[in-house]
Enzyme design. Structure first.
Site, PDB file in Angstrom:
ATOM      1  N   GLY A  69       0.825  -1.208   0.000  1.00 14.25           N
ATOM      2  CA  GLY A  69       0.000   0.000   0.000  1.00 14.25           C
ATOM      3  C   GLY A  69       0.860   1.259   0.000  1.00 14.25           C
ATOM      4  O   GLY A  69       0.530   2.246  -0.652  1.00 14.25           O
ATOM      5  N   GLY A 193      -2.654  -5.924   0.213  1.00 12.59           N
ATOM      6  CA  GLY A 193      -3.054  -7.324   0.388  1.00 12.59           C
ATOM      7  C   GLY A 193      -3.267  -7.762   1.827  1.00 12.59           C
ATOM      8  O   GLY A 193      -4.220  -8.477   2.149  1.00 12.59           O
ATOM      9  N   THR A 230      10.279  -7.705 -11.979  1.00 18.77           N
ATOM     10  CA  THR A 230       9.608  -8.990 -12.167  1.00 18.77           C
ATOM     11  C   THR A 230       8.466  -9.125 -11.166  1.00 18.77           C
ATOM     12  O   THR A 230       8.636  -8.866  -9.974  1.00 18.77           O
ATOM     13  CB  THR A 230      10.616 -10.148 -11.997  1.00 18.77           C
ATOM     14  OG1 THR A 230      11.632  -9.953 -12.973  1.00 18.77           O
ATOM     15  CG2 THR A 230       9.968 -11.496 -12.186  1.00 18.77           C
ATOM     16  N   CYS A 312       1.593   0.385  11.839  1.00 19.12           N
ATOM     17  CA  CYS A 312       2.509   0.579  10.711  1.00 19.12           C
ATOM     18  C   CYS A 312       3.079   1.980  10.696  1.00 19.12           C
ATOM     19  O   CYS A 312       3.707   2.393   9.741  1.00 19.12           O
ATOM     20  CB  CYS A 312       1.871   0.230   9.381  1.00 19.12           C
ATOM     21  SG  CYS A 312       0.125   0.218   9.380  1.00 19.12           S
TER      22      CYS A 312
HETATM   23  N1  PLP Z   1      -2.514   3.200   4.286  1.00 17.50           N
HETATM   24  C1  PLP Z   1      -3.214   2.849   5.379  1.00 17.50           C
HETATM   25  C2  PLP Z   1      -4.459   3.586   5.714  1.00 17.50           C
HETATM   26  C3  PLP Z   1      -2.772   1.799   6.182  1.00 17.50           C
HETATM   27  O1  PLP Z   1      -3.468   1.474   7.275  1.00 17.50           O
HETATM   28  C4  PLP Z   1      -1.575   1.122   5.827  1.00 17.50           C
HETATM   29  C5  PLP Z   1      -1.044   0.066   6.697  1.00 17.50           C
HETATM   30  O2  PLP Z   1      -1.384  -0.049   7.828  1.00 17.50           O
HETATM   31  C6  PLP Z   1      -0.904   1.530   4.665  1.00 17.50           C
HETATM   32  C7  PLP Z   1      -1.401   2.573   3.919  1.00 17.50           C
HETATM   33  C8  PLP Z   1       0.356   0.874   4.220  1.00 17.50           C
HETATM   34  O3  PLP Z   1       0.108  -0.362   3.602  1.00 17.50           O
HETATM   35  P1  PLP Z   1       1.315  -1.411   3.485  1.00 17.50           P
HETATM   36  O4  PLP Z   1       1.534  -1.964   4.847  1.00 17.50           O
HETATM   37  O5  PLP Z   1       0.815  -2.437   2.511  1.00 17.50           O
HETATM   38  O6  PLP Z   1       2.476  -0.654   2.957  1.00 17.50           O
END
Ligand code: PLP
Length: 371
Positions: A69, A193, A230, A312
């Site tokens: 993300g 994912g 890839t 995160c």
């Molecule tokens: N955006 C939001 C709102 C999220 O909650 C998160 C992860 O917690 C992300 C982006 C980042 O996604 P990723 O962990 O796949 O990089």
């Protein structure tokens, strides 16, 4: 184990693991190879793209696989800024975005872009008047998340689309996907994912037809030239499977409501930080006069997993920028716990959590700290 941190990540569905094993084992080919092993891998990527597109249910556009993300957010923001630089320099976002958006916008600010971060109120609702005032002819990009990862607040993407003028509208739908219908009026949509019982390290960016941004990576031209490198075939196939399985998922609203009413009945002096009309996958509550970090580790002793904020965030030990933006006091922020729900949770688990929370909170309040 009672896992109530599904906004941080989710347990991978067994069917997803099975599919991934196939492409990690026997069917390990490179989609760019011309022989049958490669063609099989290419087919897997194509199938996954179809399944993901079906689940996202967005208008005509293209879907590109990325590594997460975060990459999708970066690709959308830096791509939009680069594509539209000559038209203007204003970028509008919010104070409560995920760091993947906030930090990307921060970098653009350092490069001379004029970044406006819109306020939220005490319930994490966006100040639409401020947003409306901020939009001018210079505005090239508006990036607003669809569901906030710490509170579950649903942002008014449809209303923003009506006022956006010529700006591209990006929405980080990482926490919305699989929970509420995705915003059909956005130009760029990010998903990931591992929030939908799929694999970690895979994401996607959907781009509306006739919206053009430059490629983020230079290289071999995979993903129609938009994302060289890839393809991570096992993860892509896994994401496709997880997306297809979303149709089997029920709502978690009953679980959220049960936990909330149990906590309200049993524990005094709390502040519910999630809005009533928020996404039911997240429930954020401040237990006043406690320290969330201590509560978290106490619950962990009973194999109950919750979060103090966004897992995160790079800023693991710092105060939540979201709760701060909502104007919460230090005391309210210090005692804030995020419960987030997923398909494997049960009603019986909610009752157990209420019981353990009640004990942990009253013990903390009695003793101060007991670690
Ligand atoms: N955006 C939001 C709102 C999220 O909650 C998160 C992860 O917690 C992300 C982006 C980042 O996604 P990723 O962990 O796949 O990089």
């Amino acid at each position: 184990m009672i896992y109530l941190d599904n906004s941080a990540t989710t347990r991978q569905h067994d069917r997803v693991t099975e599919v991934m094993l196939q492409y990690m084992g026997e069917d390990f080919g490179n989609p760019s190879s011309l022989y049958s092993l490669g063609i099989m891998a290419e087919k897997a990527v194509k199938e996954a793209r179809k399944k993901l597109a079906r689940a996202m249910d967005l208008p005509e556009g293209s879907l590109y696989f990325t590594s997460c993300g975060t990459e999708s957010d970066n690709m959308a923001i830096f791509g939009a800024a680069s594509a539209r630089r000559r038209r203007g320099s204003r970028i509008i976002t919010t104070q409560v975005e995920h760091p993947a958006v906030l930090e990307a916008c921060g970098r653009l600010e350092q490069q001379g872009f004029d970044v406006i971060r819109i306020r939220v109120d005490q319930d994490c609702r966006l100040d639409l008047d401020q947003l409306k005032e901020a939009i001018n002819e210079e505005t090239i990009l508006i990036s607003v998340m669809q569901v906030n990862n710490e509170t579950g607040a649903i942002m008014p993407i449809d209303e923003i689309a009506k006022m956006k003028q010529n700006a591209f509208l990006h929405t980080d739908a990482v926490q919305a996907f699989g929970k509420i219908p995705l915003a059909k009026c956005a130009d760029l949509v990010t998903v990931s994912g591992h929030k939908i019982h799929g694999p970690k390290g895979i994401g996607a960016l959907w781009i509306k037809k006739d919206v053009h941004i430059p490629a983020f990576f230079a290289g071999g031209g995979q993903e129609s030239g938009m994302r060289s490198g890839t393809e991570n075939v096992p993860a892509i196939a896994g994401l496709g499977e997880a997306a297809a399985l979303l149709s089997e998922e029920g709502s978690v609203k009953e679980l959220r409501d049960r936990l909330l009413s149990g906590i309200r009945d049993e524990i005094k002096d709390i502040r519910v930080n999630s809005p009533d009309d928020g996404c039911p996958s997240v429930l954020n509550i401040s237990f006043l006069g406690t320290r969330a970090e201590v509560l978290l580790h106490t619950l962990e002793q009973d194999e109950i997993y919750v979060s103090t904020g966004s897992a995160c965030s790079s800023n693991k030990k710092g105060q939540s920028h979201v709760l701060k933006a909502m104007g919460l006091s230090d005391r309210e922020i210090e005692g804030a716990i995020r419960f987030s729900f997923g398909k494997y949770n049960t009603a019986a688990e909610m009752d157990q959590v209420v019981d353990k929370m009640k004990k942990a909170v009253s013990r903390f309040r009695r003793l101060g700290s007991f670690r």
